[in-house]
Design an enzyme around this catalytic site. Sequence first.
Site, mmCIF file in Angstrom:
data_model
loop_
_atom_site.group_PDB
_atom_site.id
_atom_site.type_symbol
_atom_site.label_atom_id
_atom_site.label_comp_id
_atom_site.label_asym_id
_atom_site.label_seq_id
_atom_site.Cartn_x
_atom_site.Cartn_y
_atom_site.Cartn_z
ATOM 1 N N ASP A 497 -5.778 30.060 39.016
ATOM 2 C CA ASP A 497 -5.467 28.979 38.087
ATOM 3 C C ASP A 497 -5.425 29.542 36.676
ATOM 4 O O ASP A 497 -5.966 30.626 36.412
ATOM 5 C CB ASP A 497 -6.559 27.898 38.138
ATOM 6 C CG ASP A 497 -6.479 27.061 39.403
ATOM 7 O OD1 ASP A 497 -5.387 26.954 39.964
ATOM 8 O OD2 ASP A 497 -7.520 26.530 39.830
ATOM 9 N N ASP A 805 -9.867 24.210 41.798
ATOM 10 C CA ASP A 805 -10.946 23.332 41.366
ATOM 11 C C ASP A 805 -10.740 21.887 41.793
ATOM 12 O O ASP A 805 -11.691 21.115 41.852
ATOM 13 C CB ASP A 805 -11.138 23.396 39.843
ATOM 14 C CG ASP A 805 -9.835 23.134 39.089
ATOM 15 O OD1 ASP A 805 -8.869 22.654 39.704
ATOM 16 O OD2 ASP A 805 -9.789 23.410 37.871
ATOM 17 N N ASP A 809 -6.714 21.138 46.044
ATOM 18 C CA ASP A 809 -6.664 22.591 46.215
ATOM 19 C C ASP A 809 -7.338 22.971 47.521
ATOM 20 O O ASP A 809 -7.245 24.119 47.964
ATOM 21 C CB ASP A 809 -7.378 23.306 45.054
ATOM 22 C CG ASP A 809 -6.568 23.283 43.773
ATOM 23 O OD1 ASP A 809 -5.323 23.267 43.870
ATOM 24 O OD2 ASP A 809 -7.166 23.280 42.690
#
Length: 1097
Positions: A497, A805, A809
Site C-alpha cells: 500500500d 489494512d 484486503d
Amino acid sequence: MTGLNMEEEPVPPPGVDVEAGPSNDDSVLDQPRPSGDDDEEDFDDPFDIAHTKHAPHHSLRRWREAALVLNATRRFRYTLDLQSLEAREKRSKLIRAHALVIRAALLFKLAGEQSIVGDEEPSPSPSNEFGIGVDQLSSLTKDNNSSALQNYGGVAGLSKMLNTHLDKGITADDDELSKRRSTFGSNTYPVKKGKTFWRFLWDAWQDLTLIILVIAAVASLALGIKTEGIKEGWYDGGSISFAVLLVIFVTATSDYRQSLQFQNLNEQKRNIHVEVIRGGRREKISIYEIVVGDVIPLSIGDQVPADGILINSHSLAIDESSMTGESKIVQKDPKKPFLLSGCKVADGTGTMLVTGVGLNTEWGLLMASISEDNGEETPLQVRLNGIATFIGMVGLTVALAVLVILLSRYFTGNTKNSDGSIQFEKGKTSISKTVNGVIKIVTDAVTIVVVAVPEGLPLAVTLTLAYSMKKMMADKALVRRLSACETMGSATTICSDKTGTLTLNQMTVVEAYVGRKKISPPEDRSQLQNEVSSLLDEGVALNTSGSVFVSKDGKSIEVSGSPTEKAILQWGVKSGMKFDDVKSECTLLHVSPFNSTKKRGGVALQRQTDSQVHIHWKGAAEMVLGSCTRYLTSDGSLQPIDNEVGFFKDAIEDMAAKSLRCVAIAYKKCEMDKVPKDEEQMAEWVLPEDDLVLIAIVGIKDPCRPGVKDAVKLCSDAGVKVRMVTGDNIQTAKAIALECGILASDADASEPHIIEGKQFRELSEEERENVAPKIAVMGRSSPTDKLLLVQTLRKLGEVVAVTGDGTNDAPALHEADIGLAMGIQGTEVAKESSDIIILDDNFASVVKVVRWGRSVYANIQKFIQFQLTVNVAALVINVVAAISSGDVPLNTVQLLWVNLIMDTLGALALATEPPTDHLMHRSPVGRKESLVTNIMWRNVIIQAIYQILILLVFQFHGESILNLKDDGTGHANKVKNTLIFNGFVFCQIFNEFNARKPDEMNVFTGVLKNHLFVGIVGATFVLQIIIVEFLGKFTSTVKLDWDLWLLSLAMGLFSWPLAALGKLIPVPKTPLAKVFSKPYRRLIASRDSRSNSLKHE
C-alpha cells in the site's frame, strides 16, 4: 457516518469468499517440478509441501506417515494437531447449541485449574448499584429477546439501568470500572495453562532409543555390581544412565523455553485493542478492559468485542459466521439490535451498548473451550523431516551393520579386551559376562542410532522461529503464522500500500480550491461567502466517521478518525468550524459508507433552520468531479461546470504531481417528497450521486517515510521487486513512487509500469500474465484488482507478499504467500486474514521481516551442515573400527555427549544467529531449492574426510605415533581412545565456527555479537575438559598430558584453514542432493505403494 479511506470497501468483491480457501493456483505451485529424470518424475515426495498455509489435510497426514520418527510426542509437538482441529470444530457446534449448560460445567471444571486470559476475573456478584443482573443480561442477548428489551424501555431504558450515558459512555475512573467488573464480570476467559517443565521431561523421555539405552544401562548396572561389586561395578551402567538423563534434561529445558516464548507471542495475538467512548472521549483500550455498560463505536472490519445492544447504526451489516458457522451477512437495525461477541462488521457503522462480557458470552465459552494452540507446520519443518528420515535410514542401516559385525566378531572369538585377552571363549566365558558383552555391543549400536537419527533437526526450525519471532517483535512485526516467517525469506515481490506504509500517514490539507479560487492559506475562510462556508462545514462535519472533542486537560481540541478524515476535520477546525454546533443544527437521515469501487461516501441530512435536505458527497476528486454539473464559486453563485472541467482537472493533476491526495466535496439539494418516509425504506435508500454541485477540492500532503527509499533499494538489491498498489490517483501514486525509488525515473513512469486497476481488470488472462511482471505502480485499484494481481503473479511462480489494512484486503492477504496487515490502520478482519502484523505500518519493518525470513533459512542450513559433518564422521569412524578391530573408539557415553553438542547445543548456537547484511545481497531462496546446497556438501565432505582420516590414523597407529608402546596395552589403548574422543569433540567445536559462514571466507564476522553462540562454545569447551580430566570413570577416558591436549587442540584448529582452502574449490550447478537421495526416493515410493495397496485391500 461515512469514513474516508481510499483503500477500503464495504462489501467483499463479487465471487470472492473471504473464508474460502485459496485459488487453484496453489495446486500448481505445490507440485514438484519434473527435471527429465524418470525417477524424479515418478517420485511424489511426501515432504515436498511448498505452501503449508493452505495445504490439504491428506498431504499433512501423508508426510507424517512417511517420516522416520523415534519420539513422535516431541517431534510433532509444534505441528498442526489434525485430530485436535477436528475435535475443535465439533466442540464449537456443541457450544453454540448448549451455551448455558456448558458455561456452568466449564466454570465448575476450570475453577482453580486454569489461568485467565487478561487480568484475573472476579466472580460476578449481585449489586444494588444497577437495576439489572448478569443473568438477565446474558439471556437477553443470547435469546435475542426483543420483548424483554422493550419491557426494560429499549436501549435507552437499559442504559439507565446500567448507569450509562448513550452519547458519552461511562466514566473512566477506577472505582466505577472495578464495581462493574465485580458485578458483571470482566471480559476475560479461562485458558489452559501451558505444559509444565515436568511434562516436557516426560515427552523427552519418550524416545525409543533412549528407553532402550536405559534398559541396557540398568541390566549393565545389575550385572556389573554382581560381577565386580558395587564399588567398581556401577560405573558402566551408571554413566550411561546419567548421560541419558542429561540428554533428557537439556532437551526438556530447551523445549520448555521455546514453549514459554510461544505462549507470550500467542498472548500478544489475542490482546487486540478497541475504541470505546468514556466520559465523552474516544480512547483505545485492550479488549480485556471492556466492561458492561461501555459504549463502543463499530466500523467496517471491527470485531464485536462483547455481547451488546445496538444504540444507532448506518447500514450496519454483521458477519456472524464465526458464531453460527454460516457465511451469512446479517443487517442490524432497531428491530434486530442484538450483537454477538466475536462477530465481524462487514459494512456500515454504528455504536453498541455492552451487555455481556467474558464467560457470559458464547464467544467467551468458545474460546475457553478451544483456546489450546493446535500448532502449525512450516514448509521448512516438513522438508527437514524428510532430511531427518533420509539420514535416519542411513544411520539405522549403519547401526544394524555394526551390530551384526560386532556380534559376529564377539561370538567367533575375534574381539579382545584392552589387555589382549579374548572376550568370549565358547564353554569358558560365564553367562553373566557374555550377557554383559552383548549388552555393551547393543548399547553401542543403539547409540549410533541416537546420533544418526537427527530428531532435533526438524525442531531446530521451531527454535530458530521462536527466536526470530521474539526479535521481530522488537522490529515491530508480530508473527501470526509461523510459516510466514520463513516464507518471507523466499519472497520475490512485495505489493505494498502507499498510505501509511510508504508514507507517514500524517496528513495535512496544504491546498484548497473553492470554485476557481485557490484559497491561500487553505484555512482562510474570510475569502468565502457565509453560505459557502456553511455548506463546507456541513460536508466536513457530518460526512465523516471522525470526531472532534476537547482534550482531557480541556486546553486543546483533539480529532479522531482515519488519517484522511483527521486531516479534513483539522482543516475545518482551523478554518473556524464549530463541530458540535454544526452537528446540532442538522439531523442525519442516512449514511452511504465509503465505497472503494466508487471511491466516495455520502450522507443525507436535514437542516433544522429551514428543513432543507442536503446530500453531501466526499471522495476521490476526479470521480466526484465526474458527477458534478455545477460548481459553487467563493462568493456563493452557482455556475455550470462544463466550461471549467479542464481547469479543475488541471488543478487535480497539478496537486497529484506534488504527491498530494486530492479529495472533492460536493452536494445537492433533495426535494422532501423524494426522501423515504419509513425506517425500512430509509435503510434501503440509495443516495442520488448525479447532478452534484462542487463545493471544494482539497490537496492533502502525506510525506514519504524517512528511509523508505533506502528500504526499497535494499529490496531491489536483494532481488525483491516492490510494487505500489494504491487506491489513490495515478498521478499521486506516480509522484510518490518516484520519491520512494519504486520508479527509477520519469522514463519508467509509463505503461505498463504504471497502470490503473480498471485497465488491469479489463485485460484478458493472457494479457494480464504478460503485463503483471512489469507493473511497478497500480493506481485507483480496488481490493478486487489487488487480489487479481496477487493471483496472476503467483501463477507466474512469484512468491508474493502483500500489505493491506482494509476489510476487503482480506482476500488478497489470504491468497498471498505472505499477508502483511497494518497494526495501526488495519481492521481486525484484515489482521485475522494476515500472516504477519506490521505494528508500526512502516515499509522499513516489512524489509526487516524479509531479513529475518532469510535468516531463518540460512540458520537452518548452518545447522544442517554442522550436523551432517558430525553424522558422517561418527558413523564412518565407528563402522571402520568395528569391522577392522571389533571395537568402537567412541563409546555410548561419549556419543551421547557428542549428540548433545550436535543436537540441542548446536541448534541453540547456530539457529539463533542474527541476520546480516550479506543475506540481503543475494537472490531469494527458491521454493524448490535444495536445503543442502552443493556448497554445503563440499564443506561437509572436506571436514568429514579430514576428521575420519586423522582419527582413523590414530585408531590404527596411535600407539606408535604417540610412543605409548611402553605404557602397557590396556593404558595405551585408553589414552589413544581418549585422544580420539577429545580430538573428535574439538573438531566439532571449531567446525561450529565454519558452519556460521558456509560461503564466506571470514567465519568470525560478528561472532562476538552472538553471545549465545560464544557462551555455548565456551561452555562446551570447559565441559569437555572436565569430562576428560575428572569424569574418566564415567566416560571410560583417562587424563591427558599437556602435549596431547595441545595435539587435540591442533586437530580442531586445523579445520579453520582447511575450510578456507575448501571454499576455493568450485562446485557443480546440478544439486548433489538429487544424486544422493535416489535410493531414499525409491524406498519412500515403495513404502507409499505398499501403504496404498494395504488401504485398498
